[in-house]
Scaffold this active site. Structure first.
Site, short mmCIF file in Angstrom:
data_model
loop_
_atom_site.label_atom_id
_atom_site.label_comp_id
_atom_site.label_asym_id
_atom_site.label_seq_id
_atom_site.Cartn_x
_atom_site.Cartn_y
_atom_site.Cartn_z
N ARG A 168 0.76 -1.32 0.27
CA ARG A 168 -0.03 0.05 0.06
C ARG A 168 1.01 1.35 -0.02
NH1 ARG A 168 -4.50 -2.22 4.25
NH2 ARG A 168 -6.03 -3.17 2.70
N LYS A 177 -20.58 -17.00 1.19
CA LYS A 177 -22.11 -16.66 1.33
C LYS A 177 -22.78 -16.11 0.36
CE LYS A 177 -22.03 -16.15 6.31
NZ LYS A 177 -22.14 -15.06 7.32
N GLY A 222 -10.92 -9.54 -1.35
CA GLY A 222 -9.99 -10.18 -0.86
C GLY A 222 -9.52 -11.46 -1.22
N GLY A 278 -13.83 -4.20 0.15
CA GLY A 278 -15.36 -3.69 0.13
C GLY A 278 -15.66 -2.51 -0.66
P1 AMP Z 1 -15.75 -14.50 0.73
O1 AMP Z 1 -15.00 -13.76 1.93
O2 AMP Z 1 -17.08 -14.57 0.80
O3 AMP Z 1 -15.41 -14.20 -0.47
O4 AMP Z 1 -15.51 -16.31 1.24
C1 AMP Z 1 -14.10 -16.68 0.78
C2 AMP Z 1 -13.93 -17.92 1.40
O5 AMP Z 1 -14.96 -18.90 1.08
C3 AMP Z 1 -12.40 -18.60 1.47
O6 AMP Z 1 -11.88 -18.71 2.59
C4 AMP Z 1 -12.99 -20.04 1.21
O7 AMP Z 1 -12.29 -20.97 1.73
C5 AMP Z 1 -14.38 -19.96 1.57
N1 AMP Z 1 -15.17 -21.26 0.45
C6 AMP Z 1 -15.04 -21.15 -0.82
N2 AMP Z 1 -16.06 -22.29 -1.06
C7 AMP Z 1 -16.28 -23.08 -0.10
C8 AMP Z 1 -17.13 -24.01 0.12
N3 AMP Z 1 -17.34 -24.70 -0.82
N4 AMP Z 1 -17.27 -24.43 1.40
C9 AMP Z 1 -16.84 -23.61 2.44
N5 AMP Z 1 -16.24 -22.68 2.29
C10 AMP Z 1 -15.83 -22.10 1.07
#
Ligand code: AMP
Length: 397
Positions: free
Chosen positions: A35, A199, A355, A378
């Site tokens: 950064r 999610k 991220g 974000g």
């Molecule tokens: P996000 O911060 O919402 O982009 O989520 C990223 C995280 O989702 C990473 O740490 C991944 O390990 C997790 N992730 C991706 N696919 C899966 C899955 N099928 N089951 C559980 N966690 C997951």
């Protein structure tokens, strides 16, 4: 877009909001200076013009005022080293002493103010505080994309104390805004958005917005299973947000109405527990046995997604296809990254943001082989959701 290229800083004092929220180790040494390095071209342009600089940033999340751990004094040497110019330090951002130091600055000199978040007024967007910060200079430059989605005193509010000709975006901000604009508003078609991560609830607004822009939306990661269940599939103990099943259905319907192709994986790598050395097998994604969970997309989905990616002219990637942190479940994410690189080689424009997809692209050393890697998770997502950001709007007004 008003950038620093439109201003000659000769004889001016630029007060610049940068994002120097860098990681420090226990000895308070900077462990990743990305950064700081990112801001250097902005600082050099101003110094080259013959201006002086007052730098403002936050560091971490101090809760109770001044805390040694979060002092920006720890980064002064690193900023000086990267800039090749000694940087002075003010141990408070709005004390009389700090104002004396900023008003004594001569052309070519640089002053770093202490952590803005030592004052709770910063995050509250307090006007009086913003007005005080504005006293440090006669031109305001915002170059902190990572916090541009916040209406904080230094990121948005203080812009109102400068007239239109005396505020602008620095190169980091300008690069980010240009890249998002290229993807959202000037995209060459077909435009494919790859959305993954844990999610659905985090990504609903993004998917809705992207339906107005993209031709294809590829859905992977943990969030895919909520869609699979919503379509009547059996997902075992895969990640699922049962309160979002209806939303998932509605998103699929909406896509159909709008003529957007939504791709849900057809197969998955499943495991009997959440660990790298769990037993694993590949199955149809809607036939996951009880007690098993999907942790990556399967080989057919990798191939299908790859074909869509490689035939795209614009690509936006946010969120991994699986638990890429574990080598047993990284294939879908890794292949997506390489497919994006291949598409980029064939002249597609690719923006990687948020991220974990940035972490993934770095894990495979591919950051130089895509068109743009966003520095603000974000902020990028909110830009897509809202169509602008408080930090950008504040400069335009
Ligand atoms: P996000 O911060 O919402 O982009 O989520 C990223 C995280 O989702 C990473 O740490 C991944 O390990 C997790 N992730 C991706 N696919 C899966 C899955 N099928 N089951 C559980 N966690 C997951």
């Amino acid at each position: 877009m008003k950038t620093i290229d439109s201003i000659n800083f000769s004889g001016k004092k630029a007060v610049i909001r940068v994002d120097f929220n860098v990681p420090l180790n226990e000895q308070f040494e900077v462990t990743d200076s990305t950064r700081i390095r990112a801001a250097i071209p902005t600082l050099k342009k101003i110094l080259k013009d013959g201006g002086s600089i007052v730098l403002m940033s936050h560091l971490g999340r101090p809760k109770e005022g001044p805390t040694n751990k979060y002092s920006l004094k720890h980064i002064v040497n690193e900023v000086s080293r990267q800039l090749g110019t000694p940087v002075k330090f003010a141990d408070d951002c709005i004390s009389e002493n700090a104002f004396a130091q900023s008003s004594a600055l001569k052309a070519g000199e640089v002053l770093l103010l202490e952590n803005l978040r030592f004052y709770k007024e910063e995050e509250k967007g307090n006007e009086e505080f913003a007005q005080k910060l504005a006293r440090h200079g006669n031109v305001y430059v915002n170059d902190a994309f990572g916090t541009a989605h916040r209406s904080h005193a230094s990121t948005a509010v203080m812009a109102k104390f400068f007239d239109a000709g005396s505020k602008c975006l620095g190169y980091v901000m300008a690069g980010e805004v240009e890249s998002i604009d290229k993807v959202l508003n000037q995209s060459e078609k077909p435009f494919t958005a790859i959305i993954g991560g844990a999610k659905v609830s985090d990504k609903i607004l993004i998917i809705e917005q992207l339906m107005n822009k993209a031709n294809n939306i590829l859905i992977g990661g943990g969030m895919a299973f909520t869609f699979v269940k919503a379509m009547g599939g059996q997902i075992g103990k895969s990640l699922c947000e049962d309160d979002r099943l209806q939303t998932a259905k509605e998103l699929l319907d909406k896509a159909k109405q709008k003529g957007v192709n939504i791709y849900i994986p057809t197969d998955a790598i499943i495991a009997d527990n959440f660990s790298n050395d769990a037993n694993k097998k590949e199955v149809a994604i809607d036939q996951i046995p009880e007690g098993w969970m999907g942790l990556d997309i399967g080989s057919k989905s990798v191939k299908q997604f790859g074909e869509v990616i490689k035939s795209s002219k614009t690509i936006l990637w946010n969120g991994p296809m699986g638990v890429f942190e574990m080598s047993s479940f990284e294939n879908g994410t890794k292949q997506a990254a390489f497919d994006i690189v291949e598409a980029t080689k064939s002249s597609a424009y690719s923006l990687i943001g948020g991220g974990d997809s940035v972490a993934a692209i770095n894990k495979y050393n591919l950051a130089e082989k895509v068109s743009y890697v966003s520095t603000g998770g974000g902020a990028l997502l909110e830009y897509i959701e809202q169509g602008s950001l408080p930090g950008v709007k504040a400069i335009e007004n």
